[in-house]
Design a protein around this motif. Structure first.
Motif, PDB file in Angstrom:
ATOM      1  N   ARG A 290     -55.162   9.141  98.121  1.00 27.88           N
ATOM      2  CA  ARG A 290     -54.188   8.947  97.055  1.00 27.88           C
ATOM      3  C   ARG A 290     -54.399   9.946  95.934  1.00 27.88           C
ATOM      4  NH1 ARG A 290     -54.512   4.119  94.444  1.00 27.88           N
ATOM      5  NH2 ARG A 290     -56.534   3.519  95.272  1.00 27.88           N
ATOM      6  N   GLY A 291     -55.016  11.095  96.256  1.00 30.53           N
ATOM      7  CA  GLY A 291     -55.217  12.138  95.265  1.00 30.53           C
ATOM      8  C   GLY A 291     -56.630  12.139  94.719  1.00 30.53           C
ATOM      9  N   SER A 292     -56.816  12.853  93.611  1.00 28.03           N
ATOM     10  CA  SER A 292     -58.120  12.952  92.974  1.00 28.03           C
ATOM     11  C   SER A 292     -57.915  13.392  91.532  1.00 28.03           C
ATOM     12  CB  SER A 292     -59.017  13.953  93.711  1.00 28.03           C
ATOM     13  OG  SER A 292     -60.292  14.016  93.096  1.00 28.03           O
ATOM     14  N   VAL A 293     -58.909  13.205  90.719  1.00 27.81           N
ATOM     15  CA  VAL A 293     -58.845  13.614  89.321  1.00 27.81           C
ATOM     16  C   VAL A 293     -60.274  13.760  88.814  1.00 27.81           C
ATOM     17  CG1 VAL A 293     -58.846  11.284  88.315  1.00 27.81           C
ATOM     18  CG2 VAL A 293     -57.666  13.138  87.127  1.00 27.81           C
ATOM     19  N   ARG A 294     -60.454  14.616  87.800  1.00 29.64           N
ATOM     20  CA  ARG A 294     -61.761  14.804  87.184  1.00 29.64           C
ATOM     21  C   ARG A 294     -61.626  14.651  85.678  1.00 29.64           C
ATOM     22  NH1 ARG A 294     -62.912  13.967  91.499  1.00 29.64           N
ATOM     23  NH2 ARG A 294     -64.160  15.175  93.010  1.00 29.64           N
ATOM     24  N   PHE A 295     -62.735  14.354  85.008  1.00 29.89           N
ATOM     25  CA  PHE A 295     -62.745  14.144  83.567  1.00 29.89           C
ATOM     26  C   PHE A 295     -63.713  15.129  82.911  1.00 29.89           C
ATOM     27  CE2 PHE A 295     -61.271  10.269  85.420  1.00 29.89           C
ATOM     28  CZ  PHE A 295     -60.389   9.714  84.501  1.00 29.89           C
ATOM     29  N   THR A 296     -63.293  15.708  81.782  1.00 31.11           N
ATOM     30  CA  THR A 296     -64.197  16.571  81.032  1.00 31.11           C
ATOM     31  C   THR A 296     -65.240  15.710  80.323  1.00 31.11           C
ATOM     32  OG1 THR A 296     -62.869  16.470  79.004  1.00 31.11           O
ATOM     33  CG2 THR A 296     -62.310  18.182  80.618  1.00 31.11           C
ATOM     34  N   PRO A 297     -66.395  16.292  79.951  1.00 27.45           N
ATOM     35  CA  PRO A 297     -67.401  15.522  79.198  1.00 27.45           C
ATOM     36  C   PRO A 297     -66.836  14.926  77.908  1.00 27.45           C
ATOM     37  CG  PRO A 297     -68.349  17.560  80.031  1.00 27.45           C
ATOM     38  CD  PRO A 297     -66.882  17.634  80.319  1.00 27.45           C
ATOM     39  N   ALA A 298     -65.935  15.670  77.233  1.00 26.04           N
ATOM     40  CA  ALA A 298     -65.345  15.147  76.004  1.00 26.04           C
ATOM     41  C   ALA A 298     -64.494  13.907  76.285  1.00 26.04           C
ATOM     42  CB  ALA A 298     -64.499  16.222  75.333  1.00 26.04           C
ATOM     43  N   ALA A 299     -63.702  13.946  77.370  1.00 31.38           N
ATOM     44  CA  ALA A 299     -62.877  12.790  77.727  1.00 31.38           C
ATOM     45  C   ALA A 299     -63.757  11.604  78.104  1.00 31.38           C
ATOM     46  CB  ALA A 299     -61.944  13.152  78.881  1.00 31.38           C
ATOM     47  N   MET A 300     -64.845  11.869  78.817  1.00 29.73           N
ATOM     48  CA  MET A 300     -65.753  10.781  79.190  1.00 29.73           C
ATOM     49  C   MET A 300     -66.396  10.170  77.943  1.00 29.73           C
ATOM     50  SD  MET A 300     -66.665   9.168  81.915  1.00 29.73           S
ATOM     51  CE  MET A 300     -66.291  10.354  83.211  1.00 29.73           C
ATOM     52  N   GLY A 301     -66.718  11.010  76.964  1.00 23.98           N
ATOM     53  CA  GLY A 301     -67.288  10.488  75.731  1.00 23.98           C
ATOM     54  C   GLY A 301     -66.320   9.585  74.989  1.00 23.98           C
ATOM     55  N   VAL A 302     -65.030   9.948  74.999  1.00 27.12           N
ATOM     56  CA  VAL A 302     -64.020   9.104  74.364  1.00 27.12           C
ATOM     57  C   VAL A 302     -63.902   7.771  75.091  1.00 27.12           C
ATOM     58  CG1 VAL A 302     -61.532   8.880  73.972  1.00 27.12           C
ATOM     59  CG2 VAL A 302     -62.707  10.988  73.344  1.00 27.12           C
ATOM     60  N   LEU A 303     -63.896   7.807  76.419  1.00 23.86           N
ATOM     61  CA  LEU A 303     -63.804   6.564  77.198  1.00 23.86           C
ATOM     62  C   LEU A 303     -64.970   5.633  76.887  1.00 23.86           C
ATOM     63  CD1 LEU A 303     -62.676   7.858  80.726  1.00 23.86           C
ATOM     64  CD2 LEU A 303     -61.257   6.910  78.903  1.00 23.86           C
ATOM     65  N   GLN A 304     -66.131   6.185  76.630  1.00 24.30           N
ATOM     66  CA  GLN A 304     -67.305   5.352  76.358  1.00 24.30           C
ATOM     67  C   GLN A 304     -67.253   4.685  74.988  1.00 24.30           C
ATOM     68  OE1 GLN A 304     -70.301   8.433  77.458  1.00 24.30           O
ATOM     69  NE2 GLN A 304     -71.119   6.877  78.834  1.00 24.30           N
ATOM     70  N   GLN A 305     -66.336   5.124  74.138  1.00 21.25           N
ATOM     71  CA  GLN A 305     -66.204   4.499  72.825  1.00 21.25           C
ATOM     72  C   GLN A 305     -65.192   3.359  72.819  1.00 21.25           C
ATOM     73  OE1 GLN A 305     -66.023   7.331  69.396  1.00 21.25           O
ATOM     74  NE2 GLN A 305     -66.113   8.918  70.976  1.00 21.25           N
ATOM     75  N   HIS A 306     -64.423   3.237  73.894  1.00 20.78           N
ATOM     76  CA  HIS A 306     -63.386   2.203  73.960  1.00 20.78           C
ATOM     77  C   HIS A 306     -64.018   0.829  74.159  1.00 20.78           C
ATOM     78  CE1 HIS A 306     -59.503   0.465  74.559  1.00 20.78           C
ATOM     79  NE2 HIS A 306     -59.687   0.189  75.830  1.00 20.78           N
ATOM     80  N   HIS A 307     -63.333  -0.213  73.668  1.00 21.98           N
ATOM     81  CA  HIS A 307     -63.857  -1.586  73.749  1.00 21.98           C
ATOM     82  C   HIS A 307     -63.710  -2.187  75.146  1.00 21.98           C
ATOM     83  CE1 HIS A 307     -65.211  -5.375  72.086  1.00 21.98           C
ATOM     84  NE2 HIS A 307     -64.149  -6.004  72.555  1.00 21.98           N
ATOM     85  N   TRP A 308     -62.762  -1.753  75.937  1.00 22.47           N
ATOM     86  CA  TRP A 308     -62.500  -2.204  77.307  1.00 22.47           C
ATOM     87  C   TRP A 308     -62.320  -3.717  77.414  1.00 22.47           C
ATOM     88  CZ3 TRP A 308     -60.868   1.490  80.210  1.00 22.47           C
ATOM     89  CH2 TRP A 308     -61.356   2.785  80.039  1.00 22.47           C
TER      90      TRP A 308
END
Length: 469
Positions: free
Chosen positions: A327-345
């Protein structure tokens, strides 16, 4: 072609007998599962390489049991001119076989099925549930250790945690790492079944037991005999059913609805809830004696916000699953991963999985940076956010405001395609509502003041995705 083990699911029919004869002539080992016991025995002896579902011969309970076993065998649906093409219960089917057929067509189909199964096996992710219960944070290491300790026993387990943390995956890990792994894992969502139907769902019923009971039906306890019964959202079970469940857990026996015949059951029970059952007991919504019967071995799953260090591992595993399913693929930059880690989820791993799937569709085979993340993540980026445009209602009655629509974009000198612009605006607002409601279509429809069916049609129109649940 090397000989393979093939399973035919369904009651004995002329079509099934012909198909079996052809497969055995091709020197394959063929097993037939016409009922639940035969299905369990066929899969316990040796996992089949492929399963065929013959039309009109497999009751829904048998098809559901095959799905619940978690077998990785691809499923081939046999189609005839007289039978419906759609598989029962929207079952995931990898290939279709039109009957009658020829030797060469069947041989070619089997070759393609076995090849695709080998490719999936080569790319398959490791241990079941690794993407949810894996990680190195202390809380998740404790969950993994508890699963390893209790899996080999028959102790009743109560899995606790917020919605979306992966309670069912933990339950499946308990089953597939236990001596009961060769039998069925049968899940039941106690909150999704009306109270007046839950007794029949769990214990089965006899023909004529109530209006609409045209045939006898096995319940989930019978289906799970020798295996594991997973009672999800046990905190939503009505009090009247809690009494009957307590009796079954104590005596290991039950009666079908409309019958006085006692049936013995050998079932390992795993229950789960997002509720605080001790609070429910104080408010007289849950029986204290049932709580202590279920709470033999509690396992509490931490929310994603308490294990954000594991987020890169989870994202990697989710992307790998999408790749395995082509179903495809995608990658995340370190900056994007850092933003995701700040989210409350608030939606936990389920919310993360939905985000990864959405970004894989938006940026196929691409790399996601901070600016590519949805708007609700931009507050963590440290970049200035554009000032929101004032909504139409607040502009009502003000002569210094342009008409709504034009105030947002301005009308170009050479004009514009208004229909296209309004469609784009509608699509953006729908996606924003889905983001706010964590993908739940019904909630987004309420926010947009429209019927759910209307919103579903618009999702199809714009190619958006939402959770129908």
């Amino acid at each position: 072609m090397a000989a393979q083990r093939i399973l035919l699911i369904g009651e004995d029919t002329a079509l099934q007998r012909e198909l079996r004869a052809v497969l055995e002539f091709m020197e394959h080992a063929v097993a037939v599962a016409g009922d639940l016991r035969a299905l369990a025995d066929a899969c316990a002896d040796e996992a089949p390489s492929v399963a065929f579902l013959t039309p009109g011969s497999a009751p829904e309970s048998l098809v559901g049991a095959f799905t619940g076993m978690g077998t990785k065998a691809p499923l081939v649906m046999v189609r005839t001119r007289d039978a419906a093409a759609a598989p029962p219960g929207n079952l995931a089917v990898s290939h279709f076989l039109d009957w009658p057929t020829t030797h060469s067509v069947l041989a070619d189909l089997l070759q393609r099925v076995f090849k695709s199964a080998d490719e999936r096996g080569a790319r398959s992710a490791p241990d079941l549930g690794r993407w949810l219960v894996g990680g190195e944070t202390p809380a998740i290491r404790r969950v993994r250790r508890l699963v390893e300790q209790v899996a080999g026993t028959d102790a009743t387990v109560l899995v606790l945690g917020e919605s979306g943390t992966g309670k069912e995956v933990v339950a499946r890990a308990l089953h597939y790492n236990s001596p009961r792994r060769e039998r069925l894992f049968v899940p039941v969502n106690c909150g999704a079944i009306p109270g007046d139907l839950l007794e029949s769902e769990l214990f089965g019923h006899e023909k004529g037991a109530f209006t609409g009971a045209l045939t006898s039906r096995q319940g989930r306890f019978e289906l799970a005999d020798g295996g594991t019964l997973f009672l999800d959202e046990i905190g939503d079970m009505p009090l009247s059913m809690q009494v009957k469940l307590l009796r079954v857990l104590q005596e290991r026996s039950f009666e079908r609805v409309g019958s006085n015949k006692t049936i013995q059951c050998d079932v390992r029970v795993v229950a789960a809830t997002h509720r605080n059952l001790e609070d429910e007991i104080r408010q007289n919504r849950f029986r204290e004696d049932l709580f202590y019967r279920l709470n033999v071995f509690p396992i509490e799953i931490p929310p994603l916000r308490e294990r954000v260090e594991d987020l890169p591992l989870l994202v990697d595993e989710l992307v790998r699953r999408i790749e395995n399913e082509r179903r495809g693929s995608v990658r995340f930059t370190p900056a994007a991963m850092g933003v995701l880690q700040q989210h409350h989820w608030p939606g936990n791993v389920r919310e993360l999985a939905n985000l990864v799937e959405r970004l894989a569709i938006l940026y196929p085979e691409g790399t996601v940076d901070v600016d590519d993340l949805p708007d609700k993540f931009q507050q963590y980026s440290g970049r200035p956010r554009p000032r929101p445009v004032e909504a139409f209602p607040s502009a009502m009655g003000r002569s210094d405001m342009q008409p709504f629509g034009l105030a947002m974009v301005g009308l170009p000198k050479d004009g514009m395609d208004l229909k296209e612009h309004l469609s784009s605006l509608e699509s953006q607002l729908i996606q924003q509502a889905l983001d706010e409601c964590r993908g739940v279509v019904a909630h987004a429809a309420n926010m947009l003041r429209m019927r759910r069916t209307t919103l579903v049609e618009k999702l199809r129109k714009y190619g958006l995705r939402g959770d129908e649940a």
